[in-house]
Design an enzyme around this catalytic site. Sequence first.
Site, PDB file in Angstrom:
ATOM      1  N   ASP A  19       3.493  -6.248  -5.440  1.00  0.00           N
ATOM      2  CA  ASP A  19       2.228  -5.892  -4.805  1.00  0.00           C
ATOM      3  C   ASP A  19       1.896  -4.460  -5.212  1.00  0.00           C
ATOM      4  OD1 ASP A  19       0.105  -5.372  -3.155  1.00  0.00           O
ATOM      5  OD2 ASP A  19       0.988  -6.304  -1.394  1.00  0.00           O
ATOM      6  N   GLU A  26      -0.624  -1.705  -5.824  1.00  0.00           N
ATOM      7  CA  GLU A  26      -1.973  -1.309  -5.406  1.00  0.00           C
ATOM      8  C   GLU A  26      -2.284   0.128  -5.865  1.00  0.00           C
ATOM      9  OE1 GLU A  26      -2.724  -2.174  -1.265  1.00  0.00           O
ATOM     10  OE2 GLU A  26      -1.427  -3.909  -1.315  1.00  0.00           O
ATOM     11  N   TRP A  55       0.823  -1.215   0.000  1.00  0.00           N
ATOM     12  CA  TRP A  55       0.000   0.000   0.000  1.00  0.00           C
ATOM     13  C   TRP A  55       0.855   1.262   0.000  1.00  0.00           C
ATOM     14  CZ3 TRP A  55      -4.917   1.315  -0.797  1.00  0.00           C
ATOM     15  CH2 TRP A  55      -5.361   2.556  -0.331  1.00  0.00           C
ATOM     16  N   ASP A  64       7.773 -11.171  -5.825  1.00  0.00           N
ATOM     17  CA  ASP A  64       6.336 -10.874  -5.829  1.00  0.00           C
ATOM     18  C   ASP A  64       6.187  -9.363  -5.947  1.00  0.00           C
ATOM     19  OD1 ASP A  64       3.370 -11.552  -4.996  1.00  0.00           O
ATOM     20  OD2 ASP A  64       3.996  -9.908  -3.697  1.00  0.00           O
ATOM     21  N   THR A 108      -8.577 -10.896  -0.768  1.00  0.00           N
ATOM     22  CA  THR A 108     -10.000 -11.005  -0.442  1.00  0.00           C
ATOM     23  C   THR A 108     -10.248 -10.687   1.032  1.00  0.00           C
ATOM     24  OG1 THR A 108      -9.583 -13.389  -0.265  1.00  0.00           O
ATOM     25  CG2 THR A 108     -10.622 -12.600  -2.291  1.00  0.00           C
TER      26      THR A 108
END
Length: 616
Positions: free
Chosen positions: A388, A390, A349, A386, A457
């Site tokens: 991420d 956002e 984030w 990975d 999720t």
Amino acid sequence: MSTTTPQRSRRRTRFAATLTALVVPLAAMVGLASPAQAAPAATATYTKKSDWGSGFEGSWTIKNTGTTTLSSWTVEWDFPTGTKAGSAWDATLSSAGNHYTAKNLSWNGTLAPGASATFGFNGTGSGNPTGCKLNGGSCDGDTQPGDAAPSAPGTPVASNVTDTSARLTWSAATDDKGIKNYDVLRDGAKVATVTGLTYTDSSLTKGTSYSYAIQARDTADQTGPASGSVAVKTTGGGTDPGPGPGDQVKLGYFTNWGVYGRNYHVKNLVTSGSAAKITHINYAFGNVQGGKCTIGDAFADYDKAYTADQAVDGVADTWDQPLRGNFNQLRKLKAKYPHIKVIWSFGGWTWSGGFGDASKNPAAFADSCYQLVEDPRWADVFDGIDIDWEYPNACGLTCDTSGPAALGNLASALRTKFGANNLVTAAITADASDGGKIDSADYATAAKSFDWYNVMTYDFFGAWAAKGPTAPHSPLTSYPGIPQAGFNSAEAIAKLKAKGVPAKKLLLGIGFYGRGWTGVTQKEPGGTATGPAAGTYEQGIEDYKVLKAKCPANGTVAGTAYAHCGTDWWSYDTPATINSKMAWSKAQGLGGAFFWEFSGDTANGELVTAIDSGLK
């Protein structure tokens, strides 16, 4: 709730104040030292041991080349504008503008003939030192800043691997004065020094994983950078408790900032029993700056010294070992649990803003990430990368307009650079609303380059909507009165499948925490509130291990537990709801599950246990 708000808090709490308190200005550490009497029969040699884009690690080696004992040493040099030295070790370091002075400590100032001492520091910028002086004289009596250290040898190749031994061969390093010998490093520690280009290690344990690298030493006794690492697993054993390659993925996030206020360390994965029940770890987070992958927290990542009681194997770090911190503890964890794969996650984030620049030159971004992940100091620790982001072509903490194809372009470049033998994965949105974040990027095309998606999720609803309505933050399905259509796991998974993402490339996300409101009178979801409930680290969020006792669940909605205690209302997953979600995941043909994050679980790892048992 605005659709731009989910996943905010899990990315933000880094205990920055704690880190800031560790930084001490150089000028406050020690007064400017006066140069000692010149000692021409000594040299000082500078080496840039590593460079991770936003910073570097520098090292000076002082060697007594004379015939009498050197009683102390002081090294001075200048950096060009834009290059600065930061925290130092094994010397007291002071600065006046761009001029730096390093003086020996009480225990490493005396050097017998032929002896040497080394000190290091972290820095920023790209410049090299000039004007080097050692005890007031030239660092080498001729050129500046001294004799160059040897190059890195070639990455070793393993052969003849047995239950208890392995043979290593490597290509030679180069040096202007010649190579004297090579140190063989096993799991970061020196196990042998040889003059040739081969070594057989005969003191190994069967069925055990090791990592080897080679470091050269020149005739001036200077050591160069370590080679790339090779992983070796001896034959025999058969006691690995981990799952086989055909089993489902059981992945947990480990946060680098958790070692501070949360006091959660890699060893906790062992003591909780979780290490034997997972298949993968996402190490969070590395940063994304200037279109490149960069270090997130150098101290926690590879510099923090672990005491014996905190270490995975009960062995304390030493001051001079090549790698410390979480990276070294993860290396030790993998030695005990060879089935575990560790993936370095970048972004999150807080640090997703850098992906926009990265998408402008995907190949350069991929190259920077590869160089960092495959840094010889820790290449054996990580099994892939990975990202991420956002969110691609959508809004998170900031808004991105890179276009629907940007994620796929980045994914393709990463796969090309990292190759088929490394994992390349991504954490992605679960916003299945019409025109929402799943619709903003081409996740189907990008999936061709990724091994899987961690579909987030959770964080669908929370106290950023301070007045409510109260709602489960991780609903499995929709339910009457849900505040936002498309905000549930089932619709997110269905939408991704409909767009062409294979089910086996989708992992269901579980939060090891709850989200809550206060000022709530209604037990069932849909009540009004006056604001976020109190939390240990942030309002409106609390770990499962706390909520289990503080506000026990007394209802379920959409496959998620909720609790009403006093005027507080919380929603979170329990072992029972996780078990049901895992059954749903298997029925959907998904590739497994992941969770955010380890430290929210109980001391005996009951949520990890529920994921493990539910996916069997």
